[in-house]
Design an enzyme around this catalytic site. Sequence first.
Site, PDB file in Angstrom:
ATOM      1  CB  CYS A 153     -66.246   3.267  71.170  1.00 19.99           C
ATOM      2  SG  CYS A 153     -67.670   2.269  71.575  1.00 19.99           S
ATOM      3  CB  CYS A 178     -70.607   3.858  72.073  1.00 16.79           C
ATOM      4  SG  CYS A 178     -69.485   3.980  70.689  1.00 16.79           S
ATOM      5  CE  LYS A 208     -74.508   7.314  72.571  1.00 13.71           C
ATOM      6  NZ  LYS A 208     -74.415   7.170  71.105  1.00 13.71           N
ATOM      7  CB  ALA A 245     -47.271   5.903  67.192  1.00 11.88           C
ATOM      8  CE1 TYR A 281     -74.037   9.198  67.413  1.00 14.02           C
ATOM      9  CE2 TYR A 281     -73.117  10.244  65.480  1.00 14.02           C
ATOM     10  CZ  TYR A 281     -72.984   9.386  66.547  1.00 14.02           C
ATOM     11  OH  TYR A 281     -71.808   8.723  66.754  1.00 14.02           O
ATOM     12  CD  GLU A 327     -76.708   9.568  70.474  1.00 20.30           C
ATOM     13  OE1 GLU A 327     -77.106   8.550  69.905  1.00 20.30           O
ATOM     14  OE2 GLU A 327     -75.489   9.749  70.719  1.00 20.30           O
ATOM     15  NE  ARG A 376     -74.187  27.348  61.207  1.00 25.29           N
ATOM     16  CZ  ARG A 376     -74.028  28.606  61.569  1.00 25.29           C
ATOM     17  NH1 ARG A 376     -74.918  29.518  61.247  1.00 25.29           N
ATOM     18  NH2 ARG A 376     -72.969  28.982  62.258  1.00 25.29           N
ATOM     19  N   GLY A 412     -69.463  18.168  64.794  1.00 24.63           N
ATOM     20  CA  GLY A 412     -68.621  17.422  63.864  1.00 24.63           C
ATOM     21  C   GLY A 412     -67.240  17.100  64.415  1.00 24.63           C
ATOM     22  CG  HIS A 434    -100.630  -9.708  69.729  1.00 18.47           C
ATOM     23  ND1 HIS A 434    -100.802  -8.436  69.213  1.00 18.47           N
ATOM     24  CD2 HIS A 434    -101.645  -9.922  70.596  1.00 18.47           C
ATOM     25  CE1 HIS A 434    -101.905  -7.915  69.734  1.00 18.47           C
ATOM     26  NE2 HIS A 434    -102.425  -8.795  70.582  1.00 18.47           N
ATOM     27  CD  GLU A 456     -98.449  -7.231  67.205  1.00 17.63           C
ATOM     28  OE1 GLU A 456     -98.944  -8.217  66.645  1.00 17.63           O
ATOM     29  OE2 GLU A 456     -98.835  -6.822  68.319  1.00 17.63           O
TER      30      GLU A 456
HETATM   31  P1  FAD Z   1     -60.996   5.694  68.103  1.00 17.16           P
HETATM   32  O1  FAD Z   1     -61.875   4.789  68.851  1.00 17.16           O
HETATM   33  O2  FAD Z   1     -61.137   7.142  68.304  1.00 17.16           O
HETATM   34  O3  FAD Z   1     -59.506   5.256  68.463  1.00 17.16           O
HETATM   35  C1  FAD Z   1     -58.397   5.970  68.014  1.00 17.16           C
HETATM   36  C2  FAD Z   1     -57.318   5.843  69.064  1.00 17.16           C
HETATM   37  O4  FAD Z   1     -56.082   6.281  68.522  1.00 17.16           O
HETATM   38  C3  FAD Z   1     -57.588   6.719  70.288  1.00 17.16           C
HETATM   39  O5  FAD Z   1     -57.531   5.930  71.463  1.00 17.16           O
HETATM   40  C4  FAD Z   1     -56.457   7.755  70.250  1.00 17.16           C
HETATM   41  O6  FAD Z   1     -56.034   8.152  71.540  1.00 17.16           O
HETATM   42  C5  FAD Z   1     -55.370   6.972  69.514  1.00 17.16           C
HETATM   43  N1  FAD Z   1     -54.369   7.810  68.852  1.00 17.16           N
HETATM   44  C6  FAD Z   1     -54.582   8.880  68.038  1.00 17.16           C
HETATM   45  N2  FAD Z   1     -53.411   9.342  67.561  1.00 17.16           N
HETATM   46  C7  FAD Z   1     -52.447   8.536  68.065  1.00 17.16           C
HETATM   47  C8  FAD Z   1     -51.041   8.504  67.945  1.00 17.16           C
HETATM   48  N3  FAD Z   1     -50.373   9.370  67.180  1.00 17.16           N
HETATM   49  N4  FAD Z   1     -50.351   7.540  68.621  1.00 17.16           N
HETATM   50  C9  FAD Z   1     -50.994   6.642  69.422  1.00 17.16           C
HETATM   51  N5  FAD Z   1     -52.336   6.624  69.561  1.00 17.16           N
HETATM   52  C10 FAD Z   1     -53.050   7.553  68.885  1.00 17.16           C
HETATM   53  N6  FAD Z   1     -70.431   4.895  67.454  1.00 17.16           N
HETATM   54  C11 FAD Z   1     -71.372   3.928  67.491  1.00 17.16           C
HETATM   55  O7  FAD Z   1     -71.275   2.952  66.743  1.00 17.16           O
HETATM   56  N7  FAD Z   1     -72.435   4.020  68.360  1.00 17.16           N
HETATM   57  C12 FAD Z   1     -72.576   5.060  69.202  1.00 17.16           C
HETATM   58  O8  FAD Z   1     -73.551   5.102  69.976  1.00 17.16           O
HETATM   59  C13 FAD Z   1     -71.592   6.073  69.198  1.00 17.16           C
HETATM   60  N8  FAD Z   1     -71.675   7.118  70.045  1.00 17.16           N
HETATM   61  C14 FAD Z   1     -70.707   8.074  70.050  1.00 17.16           C
HETATM   62  C15 FAD Z   1     -70.820   9.137  70.941  1.00 17.16           C
HETATM   63  C16 FAD Z   1     -69.866  10.124  70.965  1.00 17.16           C
HETATM   64  C17 FAD Z   1     -69.980  11.259  71.949  1.00 17.16           C
HETATM   65  C18 FAD Z   1     -68.759  10.052  70.070  1.00 17.16           C
HETATM   66  C19 FAD Z   1     -67.704  11.118  70.079  1.00 17.16           C
HETATM   67  C20 FAD Z   1     -68.639   8.993  69.180  1.00 17.16           C
HETATM   68  C21 FAD Z   1     -69.606   7.995  69.160  1.00 17.16           C
HETATM   69  N9  FAD Z   1     -69.549   6.929  68.269  1.00 17.16           N
HETATM   70  C22 FAD Z   1     -70.515   5.955  68.290  1.00 17.16           C
HETATM   71  C23 FAD Z   1     -68.465   6.836  67.271  1.00 17.16           C
HETATM   72  C24 FAD Z   1     -67.378   5.832  67.696  1.00 17.16           C
HETATM   73  O9  FAD Z   1     -66.920   6.163  68.993  1.00 17.16           O
HETATM   74  C25 FAD Z   1     -66.244   5.860  66.701  1.00 17.16           C
HETATM   75  O10 FAD Z   1     -66.762   5.644  65.409  1.00 17.16           O
HETATM   76  C26 FAD Z   1     -65.204   4.789  66.984  1.00 17.16           C
HETATM   77  O11 FAD Z   1     -64.654   4.940  68.270  1.00 17.16           O
HETATM   78  C27 FAD Z   1     -64.094   4.853  65.924  1.00 17.16           C
HETATM   79  O12 FAD Z   1     -63.075   3.941  66.219  1.00 17.16           O
HETATM   80  P2  FAD Z   1     -61.597   4.212  65.711  1.00 17.16           P
HETATM   81  O13 FAD Z   1     -60.821   2.984  66.056  1.00 17.16           O
HETATM   82  O14 FAD Z   1     -61.602   4.662  64.322  1.00 17.16           O
HETATM   83  O15 FAD Z   1     -61.077   5.456  66.553  1.00 17.16           O
END
Ligand code: FAD
Length: 450
Positions: A42, A47, A50, A114, A176, A180, A197, A263, A439, A444
């Site tokens: 994020c 987010c 972006k 990790a 999305y 965007e 598609r 995806g 208004h 509204e």
């Molecule tokens: P992440 O935020 O991805 O955090 C996972 C972390 O784990 C990362 O920092 C990674 O480096 C770390 N990691 C992975 N494996 C290991 C390991 N083995 N050891 C140590 N660290 C590790 N969501 C919204 O709500 N609004 C939006 O507008 C929005 N826009 C987006 C735009 C884009 C381009 C993208 C790609 C995503 C967007 N999202 C948005 C989705 C949102 O970013 C994710 O849903 C959110 O960050 C998920 O949080 P998370 O904690 O699951 O994973």
Amino acid sequence: MTYDFDLFVIGAGSGGIATARRAAEYGAKVGIAEFDRLGGTCVNRGCVPKKLMVYASRFPGAMEEAQGYGWSPVQSSLNWEEMITRVNNEVTRLNGIYQRMLDNSKVQIYQGRAKFIDSHTIEIGETKVTADKILIAVGGTPVRPYVPGIEHALISDDVFNMNPQPKRIVILGGGYIGCEFACILNGLGTEVIQVIRQDKILRGFDDDLRTEIQEGMIRHGIRIINNIKAVEITKTDNGVSVKVQTDSEENILADAVSLAALGRKPNTDNIGLENTGVKVDEAGMILVDQYSRTAEEHIYAVGDCTSKFQLTPVAINEGRALADTVFGGKSRVMSYENIPTAIFTSPEAATVGLTEAEAIEKYGSDRIKVYRSRFRPMYYTLAGKEEKTMMKLVVNQETDQVLGAHMVGDYAAEIIQGVAIAVKMGAKKADFDATVGIHPSSAEEFVTMR
Ligand code: FAD
């Protein structure tokens, strides 16, 4: 048995940080591992950068519209490198804030990748730590689907560091994130061709919303090629050539890049899950119960590595509910009903609750009444633009309950956030009708639809 930590978190993204801090507030001894910058997808490549680029992309439109209100024309051009630098500086500032927040919460940070050694032991480089409870919050990564030449395509992560600005870009995918980016780059002056598609972008969203956004994007100059059957990318001396097959065939030359936005997959491949009893589905998503508990009772998982709702507030809420339950003595589960979400395209869109199609499937078409309004907002009359706002309520006729609210138009995200509270509380159409409108505003319309 004593452990180094009460809770050890793998991944310092939205879900991991929220859980770590909440658990620490309850007095738990918490450690967290992150191999990249703090804040996760994020903050670093989702987010936040972006949305900053969305803001940047909307100035040309606003400068044009100002003339309708008597402002003289503005001659202005974008310094792309300056914009990218400023966006990245803001991300770095946020990384620092996360560091301070974790330090203040006394969460011990381990920099590195990790991996589970066994179900209570984690290895980060040379270091091994043990923990009573472990949270997997490793998020996801963009996938490169099989398309010939896909290795020449940028993924969404790369967009934030593209330099120079591409003059012409082909975007593959109608989700999305793809939409965007199409709108951001179009607003910033890149010629955008989006290749999808389906017959419409944004599969899974309400049909009226999909139509309205697609029409708006086309009106703003984005070329959308629908119903493609095959794509092939070839590298050329000046960039890429994208062969697109619909009923006919076309070769599109893009000056430098082609972007895949098709995806994401969970980062669960190399974290040693085989050394634990944690179970994943065929896509690698970690299977959890309503308390975010995996098949091993003391190992939890939240966020994008588990969820079909891949959104920051979902990851945060799952994490906080888990910390409240496990460390705060308040049993709490995350509710997945009526999660509002926005699409920061131009035009912007936001939605909460059931789409019209979902409501009909659930309750039958004779029980569903749809209220729809489409109009040109007052702002665009003097601006002389044909921009439209579309609002829609999906209502259960028998109970009068509002099942879904959808909007395309300016400030949709800000407006739907408020409407989402009403929908979440089970508000009836009569409650909307009994609410006095503000208004003049677009919002509204939500309380005056007949
Ligand atoms: P992440 O935020 O991805 O955090 C996972 C972390 O784990 C990362 O920092 C990674 O480096 C770390 N990691 C992975 N494996 C290991 C390991 N083995 N050891 C140590 N660290 C590790 N969501 C919204 O709500 N609004 C939006 O507008 C929005 N826009 C987006 C735009 C884009 C381009 C993208 C790609 C995503 C967007 N999202 C948005 C989705 C949102 O970013 C994710 O849903 C959110 O960050 C998920 O949080 P998370 O904690 O699951 O994973």
